[in-house]
Scaffold this motif. Structure first.
Motif, PDB file in Angstrom:
ATOM      1  N   MET A   1       0.842  -1.193   0.000  1.00 45.84           N
ATOM      2  CA  MET A   1       0.000   0.000   0.000  1.00 45.84           C
ATOM      3  C   MET A   1       0.879   1.246   0.000  1.00 45.84           C
ATOM      4  SD  MET A   1      -2.576   1.372   2.985  1.00 45.84           S
ATOM      5  CE  MET A   1      -3.678  -0.023   2.862  1.00 45.84           C
ATOM      6  N   ARG A   2       0.600   2.166  -0.931  1.00 43.70           N
ATOM      7  CA  ARG A   2       1.355   3.415  -0.995  1.00 43.70           C
ATOM      8  C   ARG A   2       0.581   4.515  -0.266  1.00 43.70           C
ATOM      9  NH1 ARG A   2       1.446   5.365  -6.027  1.00 43.70           N
ATOM     10  NH2 ARG A   2       3.363   6.576  -5.801  1.00 43.70           N
ATOM     11  N   VAL A   3       1.316   5.297   0.530  1.00 44.05           N
ATOM     12  CA  VAL A   3       0.711   6.373   1.312  1.00 44.05           C
ATOM     13  C   VAL A   3       1.502   7.651   1.066  1.00 44.05           C
ATOM     14  CG1 VAL A   3       0.116   7.206   3.617  1.00 44.05           C
ATOM     15  CG2 VAL A   3      -0.058   4.762   3.091  1.00 44.05           C
ATOM     16  N   LEU A   4       0.795   8.731   0.764  1.00 38.13           N
ATOM     17  CA  LEU A   4       1.413  10.041   0.577  1.00 38.13           C
ATOM     18  C   LEU A   4       1.059  10.927   1.760  1.00 38.13           C
ATOM     19  CD1 LEU A   4       2.934  12.058  -1.322  1.00 38.13           C
ATOM     20  CD2 LEU A   4       0.669  12.702  -2.203  1.00 38.13           C
ATOM     21  N   LYS A  24       1.953  -2.610  11.634  1.00 36.80           N
ATOM     22  CA  LYS A  24       2.250  -3.942  11.089  1.00 36.80           C
ATOM     23  C   LYS A  24       1.545  -4.109   9.748  1.00 36.80           C
ATOM     24  CE  LYS A  24       2.944  -5.958  15.662  1.00 36.80           C
ATOM     25  NZ  LYS A  24       2.505  -6.972  16.654  1.00 36.80           N
ATOM     26  N   ARG A  25       1.963  -3.273   8.804  1.00 40.30           N
ATOM     27  CA  ARG A  25       1.398  -3.286   7.465  1.00 40.30           C
ATOM     28  C   ARG A  25       2.520  -3.097   6.451  1.00 40.30           C
ATOM     29  NH1 ARG A  25      -4.057  -2.111   6.453  1.00 40.30           N
ATOM     30  NH2 ARG A  25      -5.365  -2.033   8.329  1.00 40.30           N
ATOM     31  N   ASP A  26       2.247  -3.540   5.233  1.00 43.63           N
ATOM     32  CA  ASP A  26       3.205  -3.342   4.145  1.00 43.63           C
ATOM     33  C   ASP A  26       2.927  -1.975   3.528  1.00 43.63           C
ATOM     34  OD1 ASP A  26       5.056  -3.572   2.171  1.00 43.63           O
ATOM     35  OD2 ASP A  26       3.923  -5.006   0.952  1.00 43.63           O
ATOM     36  N   ILE A  27       3.595  -0.951   4.065  1.00 41.52           N
ATOM     37  CA  ILE A  27       3.337   0.427   3.657  1.00 41.52           C
ATOM     38  C   ILE A  27       4.577   1.013   2.991  1.00 41.52           C
ATOM     39  CG2 ILE A  27       2.891   2.773   4.481  1.00 41.52           C
ATOM     40  CD1 ILE A  27       1.174   1.550   6.695  1.00 41.52           C
ATOM     41  N   GLU A  28       4.366   1.607   1.831  1.00 42.85           N
ATOM     42  CA  GLU A  28       5.418   2.366   1.160  1.00 42.85           C
ATOM     43  C   GLU A  28       5.046   3.841   1.231  1.00 42.85           C
ATOM     44  OE1 GLU A  28       6.930   3.426  -3.350  1.00 42.85           O
ATOM     45  OE2 GLU A  28       5.804   1.574  -3.001  1.00 42.85           O
ATOM     46  N   ILE A  29       5.911   4.657   1.819  1.00 42.71           N
ATOM     47  CA  ILE A  29       5.648   6.094   1.894  1.00 42.71           C
ATOM     48  C   ILE A  29       6.056   6.716   0.563  1.00 42.71           C
ATOM     49  CG2 ILE A  29       6.181   8.250   3.092  1.00 42.71           C
ATOM     50  CD1 ILE A  29       6.647   6.572   5.619  1.00 42.71           C
ATOM     51  N   ALA A  30       5.064   7.184  -0.180  1.00 40.22           N
ATOM     52  CA  ALA A  30       5.303   7.694  -1.533  1.00 40.22           C
ATOM     53  C   ALA A  30       6.006   9.043  -1.525  1.00 40.22           C
ATOM     54  CB  ALA A  30       3.980   7.796  -2.291  1.00 40.22           C
ATOM     55  N   GLY A  31       5.891   9.780  -0.422  1.00 34.71           N
ATOM     56  CA  GLY A  31       6.540  11.075  -0.330  1.00 34.71           C
ATOM     57  C   GLY A  31       5.969  11.895   0.805  1.00 34.71           C
ATOM     58  N   CYS A  32       6.662  12.990   1.123  1.00 31.92           N
ATOM     59  CA  CYS A  32       6.199  13.952   2.125  1.00 31.92           C
ATOM     60  C   CYS A  32       6.225  15.333   1.485  1.00 31.92           C
ATOM     61  CB  CYS A  32       7.093  13.931   3.366  1.00 31.92           C
ATOM     62  SG  CYS A  32       7.030  12.406   4.323  1.00 31.92           S
ATOM     63  N   LEU A  33       5.065  15.947   1.356  1.00 33.28           N
ATOM     64  CA  LEU A  33       4.936  17.248   0.715  1.00 33.28           C
ATOM     65  C   LEU A  33       4.410  18.257   1.722  1.00 33.28           C
ATOM     66  CD1 LEU A  33       3.205  15.962  -2.551  1.00 33.28           C
ATOM     67  CD2 LEU A  33       5.664  16.245  -2.141  1.00 33.28           C
ATOM     68  N   GLY A  34       4.658  19.562   1.454  1.00 32.32           N
ATOM     69  CA  GLY A  34       4.264  20.559   2.435  1.00 32.32           C
ATOM     70  C   GLY A  34       3.473  21.734   1.907  1.00 32.32           C
TER      71      GLY A  34
END
Length: 256
Positions: A1-4, A24-34
Motif C-alpha cells: 500500500m502506498r501512502v502520501l 504492522k502493514r506493508d506500507i510504502e511512503i510515496a513522499g512527504c509534501l508541504g
C-alpha cells in the motif's frame, strides 16, 4: 500500500512517518509534501497512492486548493488540529479525519476502514463538491495564531503551549524555543516564519536573533547608539538587544 503525506510542519511529518513505520502493514511512503503547489505538481506527475494523509492548512493555502486543480484518485484521511473542519472534511470524500497529535491506534482504525470499505468508497465518490465555496469558508475561519508546538524528544513527541515560551532565538541557522521553566527545544521554523505565526500582541522580533514574549521582559535599559537591551527571564547567553530601527515600534508595543 502506498501512502502520501501532505503536511507543512516538519515535526508533524516525522510523527506520521514514525507511526506508519510502526504499523504492522506493508506500507510504502510515496513522499512527504508541504505545500499546495508541490502537491499539485506531484499528483500530475505520479501515479496516485491508495491513501493520502492530508493536513487542511498548508504553507501556501488549504488542501482543497489541491482538489480544485487535480482529481485525486486516492482515499483521503484528513489530519488536522482543528475540530471544526471535520464535518466539511467528510463532505469532500474523505475516508476519515484524525485530530493532532495522532495516535497509532487512531491511524490503524482509519486504515481498517480502507480495508473494509476502500473499493466501495472509491466507486461512490462525489465529484460535484464546490471547492471554491469550501476554500472561501475555511480560509475565513482559520485560527489567527499558533497555539502550540509539537516537539520531538528521542522517540517520543509532546506539545508545548505557546504561552509557556519565553523567547525564541536563532543560532547557526537553527531556531530554539526557550520556556519560562528554562527548557530549550529546537523548532523547524525560521524566526521570520515564526513572526507570522505568533500573536503580535504577545511576541516581538527585536532583532535577527530573538523573538521575545512580553511576559518574559522584566526591565528595559538604554544602550549605546540608540539601542535598547532587555532583561528577560530566563536569561539568554547573548544580550537581547533591540535594534535601533526597531526601538520606536518596540516602545509602542510595550505601551499598548
Amino acid at each position: 500500500m502506498r501512502v502520501l503525506i501532505i503536511e507543512d510542519e516538519i515535526p508533524a511529518q516525522r510523527l506520521l512517518v514514525d507511526l506508519l513505520n510502526s504499523m504492522k502493514r506493508d506500507i510504502e511512503i510515496a513522499g512527504c509534501l508541504g505545500s499546495v503547489r508541490e502537491s499539485v505538481k506531484w499528483f500530475k506527475q505520479n501515479s496516485h497512492p491508495e491513501i493520502v494523509l492530508l493536513d487542511i492548512q498548508l504553507s501556501d493555502g488549504v488542501s482543497f486548493d489541491i482538489m480544485k486543480e487535480v482529481n485525486i484518485e486516492s482515499l483521503i484521511i484528513f489530519v488536522t488540529a482543528y475540530d471544526e473542519y471535520a464535518i466539511r472534511a467528510f463532505k469532500v470524500n474523505s475516508l476519515d479525519y484524525l485530530l493532532k497529535p495522532v495516535e497509532v491506534h487512531e491511524l490503524e482504525e482509519a486504515f481498517q476502514k480502507y480495508d473494509n470499505y476502500g473499493l466501495k468508497f472509491i466507486q461512490t465518490k462525489n465529484l460535484d463538491t464546490n471547492y471554491e465555496e469550501l476554500i472561501s469558508v475555511i480560509k475565513n475561519s482559520l485560527p489567527g495564531y499558533r497555539k502550540r508546538f509539537l516537539i520531538r524528544s528521542n522517540e517520543s513527541w509532546f506539545q508545548v503551549p505557546v504561552e509557556e515560551i519565553a523567547y525564541f532565538y536563532s543560532l547557526q541557522k537553527i531556531t530554539f524555543a526557550v520556556t519560562f521553566k528554562k527548557r530549550e527545544y529546537p523548532v523547524d521554523f525560521s524566526l521570520e516564519n515564526l513572526k507570522e505565526q505568533l500573536d503580535p500582541d504577545v511576541f516581538f522580533k527585536i532583532n535577527r536573533q530573538f523573538i521575545v514574549n512580553l511576559n518574559a521582559i522584566s526591565r528595559v535599559h538604554s544602550w549605546f547608539q540608540g539601542k535598547l537591551v532587555l532583561e528577560i527571564n530566563p536569561s539568554p547567553m547573548e544580550k537581547p538587544v533591540v535594534g535601533k530601527d526597531k526601538v520606536a515600534a518596540f516602545k509602542r508595543w510595550m505601551d499598548r
